[in-house]
Design an enzyme around this catalytic site. Structure first.
Site, PDB file in Angstrom:
ATOM      1  N   LYS A  73       7.081  -2.614   2.043  1.00 11.16           N
ATOM      2  CA  LYS A  73       8.304  -2.585   2.716  1.00 11.16           C
ATOM      3  C   LYS A  73       9.363  -3.593   1.983  1.00 11.16           C
ATOM      4  CE  LYS A  73       6.221  -2.106   6.985  1.00 11.16           C
ATOM      5  NZ  LYS A  73       5.432  -3.168   7.212  1.00 11.16           N
ATOM      6  N   GLU A  85     -13.749   9.746   9.326  1.00 13.23           N
ATOM      7  CA  GLU A  85     -13.611  10.177  10.513  1.00 13.23           C
ATOM      8  C   GLU A  85     -13.147  11.948  10.505  1.00 13.23           C
ATOM      9  OE1 GLU A  85     -12.279   7.527   9.505  1.00 13.23           O
ATOM     10  OE2 GLU A  85     -12.050   6.225  10.861  1.00 13.23           O
ATOM     11  N   TRP A 117      10.911   1.826   1.596  1.00 16.08           N
ATOM     12  CA  TRP A 117       9.526   1.754   1.414  1.00 16.08           C
ATOM     13  C   TRP A 117       9.432   2.081   0.081  1.00 16.08           C
ATOM     14  CZ3 TRP A 117       6.906   1.098   5.961  1.00 16.08           C
ATOM     15  CH2 TRP A 117       7.641   1.379   7.075  1.00 16.08           C
ATOM     16  N   THR A 171     -17.556   3.495   9.158  1.00 20.38           N
ATOM     17  CA  THR A 171     -16.167   3.361   8.104  1.00 20.38           C
ATOM     18  C   THR A 171     -16.393   2.057   7.408  1.00 20.38           C
ATOM     19  OG1 THR A 171     -14.970   2.291   9.881  1.00 20.38           O
ATOM     20  CG2 THR A 171     -14.464   4.532   9.720  1.00 20.38           C
TER      21      THR A 171
HETATM   22  P1  AMP Z   1     -13.282   6.655   4.107  1.00 23.04           P
HETATM   23  O1  AMP Z   1     -13.048   6.690   5.233  1.00 23.04           O
HETATM   24  O2  AMP Z   1     -13.703   5.041   3.531  1.00 23.04           O
HETATM   25  O3  AMP Z   1     -13.577   7.572   3.374  1.00 23.04           O
HETATM   26  O4  AMP Z   1     -11.740   6.157   3.688  1.00 23.04           O
HETATM   27  C1  AMP Z   1     -10.547   7.064   3.791  1.00 23.04           C
HETATM   28  C2  AMP Z   1      -9.327   6.886   3.286  1.00 23.04           C
HETATM   29  O5  AMP Z   1      -9.370   7.073   1.775  1.00 23.04           O
HETATM   30  C3  AMP Z   1      -8.251   7.720   3.729  1.00 23.04           C
HETATM   31  O6  AMP Z   1      -7.755   7.518   4.996  1.00 23.04           O
HETATM   32  C4  AMP Z   1      -7.144   7.660   2.596  1.00 23.04           C
HETATM   33  O7  AMP Z   1      -6.657   6.518   2.710  1.00 23.04           O
HETATM   34  C5  AMP Z   1      -8.183   7.365   1.438  1.00 23.04           C
HETATM   35  N1  AMP Z   1      -8.142   8.601   0.570  1.00 23.04           N
HETATM   36  C6  AMP Z   1      -9.166   9.489   0.514  1.00 23.04           C
HETATM   37  N2  AMP Z   1      -8.920  10.334  -0.233  1.00 23.04           N
HETATM   38  C7  AMP Z   1      -7.757  10.368  -1.041  1.00 23.04           C
HETATM   39  C8  AMP Z   1      -6.972  10.756  -2.061  1.00 23.04           C
HETATM   40  N3  AMP Z   1      -7.339  11.842  -2.640  1.00 23.04           N
HETATM   41  N4  AMP Z   1      -5.802  10.034  -2.296  1.00 23.04           N
HETATM   42  C9  AMP Z   1      -5.451   8.832  -1.703  1.00 23.04           C
HETATM   43  N5  AMP Z   1      -5.838   8.337  -0.685  1.00 23.04           N
HETATM   44  C10 AMP Z   1      -7.352   8.960  -0.255  1.00 23.04           C
END
Ligand code: AMP
Length: 539
Positions: free
Chosen positions: A433, A325, A438, A180
């Site tokens: 917040k 994940e 929110w 990640t």
């Molecule tokens: P990563 O593991 O680096 O791909 O990041 C995943 C995170 O990216 C998710 O938990 C979301 O917070 C964000 N994310 C992925 N796709 C979207 C989307 N279409 N809209 C908003 N947030 C997203």
């Protein structure tokens, strides 16, 4: 029924058998285009498996990559997983310390790298004692001089024949590893099994997901080091789609050149890539060849971006959500038959959500006590996931992540509706917040991006003496456009609740992005930390 294991090698074997003459086109790191077929690729993947054997790579060993999307990276995917070892894609945009940490934590035995990353490799090599071989992904003519004893991938391949049979083993064996991006704390490794990878590929090839076919040409802009380019390197050979790999050329001009020359029909990438490409298309007054379907995810695609791509270019936009994940596909946006009869505004509200839950995965939202919340499109809570391709444990981190009754906590806050459409409200740590209420930073950004003078917008919650936190809007203007803070606030005032209105707008030349192209909110909060405190709360 027969019990045949779901193995990654079956994908490339299928592509060879049924789509042997379908092309893979690469923009090379060394310059120029490279063209060959799935049959050629399968042959070289088998040769590479023999190279790994010769270098002493055993089943279960990790082979790291620091590489762009190109045909050599594609071969590494299949050779490594196919022989039972683990293909570990490392994000070369991370800081060298993080790269060294990740390679060290995974104990990669071999690391393959594109020439672009030679300096990075030289910087991290002394801190990576597990790595026995550094393999430059190039030919002898381009092999750079280095103090490191580099191996040359083309020389290694040339020394091997392709007489190699893919072994059969348990489908629960790990095929790939991806860490990640970890903006806080150390990056965590997610191991993808062969089974999860295959089921994910089947799912994304469904017509309502990415829907790749043997008539498509697909160009993943999303890097192969970012959650396996969202599974496209597996889904494309499965479907028999022509694959175009853009190498290091991720700017608008280079991408558009490939879209046109190769008649690309499906693309996938994060919103920032499309913002740049759209700017290029507008500047040059260009139209992309159609049909073109694009999958946008990784961070929220604003309504403004979706409308611009559809309205100006006629591109079909499918907005999706996922994470490292979740392999990553969790939701994707396509309509259902009933939406055809809906009024435009209501239809559009559905269209701009992160989309519908994929079969094979389940999502739910819960409150702070873990109680499930209603699927009414309004209630929002912690988003949790479980399914065939959802992470159940991090690599070499016993006890993590902690599951809630078998559900993985995504760290996102979202709504769900009765048809399974999910809307991201925010990351848990980014939601603002204010006075006990929110505020969604994502929604404010989306509205701001609708202003014609805005190229990029970010909203962060900053400590405030009276309201706990208040939103600050950071804007990068489009070249040749102007807007004042007051005009920006007027624009927002008409579209958001009064107490959501940012207390201030600051203009910047750029907004910091993470290694995966998302707005780097932790950094932005750091930069502007004292903004409202210094201003005595007046903002
Ligand atoms: P990563 O593991 O680096 O791909 O990041 C995943 C995170 O990216 C998710 O938990 C979301 O917070 C964000 N994310 C992925 N796709 C979207 C989307 N279409 N809209 C908003 N947030 C997203």
């Amino acid at each position: 029924m027969m019990q045949r294991p779901l193995l990654v090698s079956s994908l490339i074997r299928h592509a060879d058998a049924c789509h042997g003459d379908t092309e893979i086109v690469t923009r090379l790191t060394e310059g120029g285009l490279h063209r060959y077929t799935y049959r050629d690729s399968h042959r070289r993947a088998r040769q590479l498996a023999r190279v790994w054997q010769r270098l002493g790579v055993q089943a279960g060993d990790r082979v790291g990559t620091l590489a762009w999307n190109n045909h050599r990276h594609f071969e590494i995917y299949f050779a490594t997983s196919g022989m039972g070892a683990i293909c570990h894609t490392v994000n070369p945009r991370l800081f060298p310390e993080q790269v060294a940490y990740i390679i060290g934590h995974a104990e990669d035995a071999v690391v393959c790298f594109d020439l672009t990353f030679l300096k990075l490799v030289e910087a991290v090599a002394p801190k990576c004692p597990s790595v026995r071989h550094w393999v430059a992904m190039t030919d002898r003519a381009h092999l750079p001089a280095s103090a490191l004893p580099l191996l040359c991938s083309e020389d290694l391949l040339a020394a091997e024949g392709d007489g190699y049979e893919w072994p059969e083993f348990d489908e629960l064996t790990a095929a790939a590893l991806c860490y990640t991006s970890g903006t806080t704390g150390n990056p965590k490794g997610v191991l993808y099994s062969h089974r999860a990878t295959l089921l994910h590929a089947y799912a994304i090839n469904l017509p309502d997901v990415m829907g790749l076919s043997a008539r498509d040409t697909v160009l993943p802009v999303v890097p192969m080091f970012h959650v396996n380019a969202w599974g496209i390197p597996y889904a494309a050979p499965q479907a028999g789609a022509k694959l175009v790999l853009p190498g290091p050329g991720l700017d608008g001009a280079s991408l558009c050149e490939l879209y046109c020359a190769e008649k690309v029909t499906i693309t996938a990438g994060v919103p920032t890539i499309w913002l740049n490409t759209l700017a290029h298309l507008r500047e040059k007054n260009l139209r992309l060849p159609l049909p073109h379907r694009t999958i946008i995810g990784g961070s929220a695609a604003s309504a403004a971006l979706i409308h611009a791509l559809e309205g100006e270019q006629g591109i079909e936009v499918r907005h999706g959500w996922g994470m490292t994940e979740t392999s990553p596909a969790g939701t994707i946006n396509t309509f259902k038959a009933k939406h055809a009869g809906w009024p435009a505004e209501r239809r559009d509200a559905v269209h701009c959500t992160q989309g519908r839950i994929l079969p094979g995965i389940e999502l739910r939202i819960v409150d702070e006590e873990g109680r499930e919340l209603p699927r009414d499109g309004r209630a929002f809570g912690q988003l949790q996931a479980r399914g065939h391709w959802v992470c159940g444990g991090y690599f070499r981190m016993p006890g993590e992540p902690q599951l809630a009754d078998g559900w993985f906590n995504t760290g996102d806050v979202a709504t769900l509706d009765e048809d399974g459409y999910m809307r991201i409200v925010d990351r848990t740590k980014d939601i603002i917040k204010s006075g006990g209420e929110w505020i969604s930073s994502v929604e404010l950004e989306n509205v701001a991006l609708g202003h014609p003078a805005v190229a990029l917008a970010a909203v962060v919650g900053l400590p405030h003496p009276r309201w706990e936190e208040r939103p600050l809007l950071v804007v990068v203007k489009r070249p040749g456009h102007d807007v004042t803070a007051e005009q920006m606030l007027d624009f927002l005032r008409a579209k958001v609740a009064k107490w959501w209105l940012p207390d201030a707008v600051v203009f910047a030349d750029a907004i910091p992005l993470t290694a995966t192209g998302k707005i780097y909110k932790t950094k932005l909060r750091e930069i502007h930390a004292g903004f409202y405190m210094k201003a005595g709360g007046a903002g």
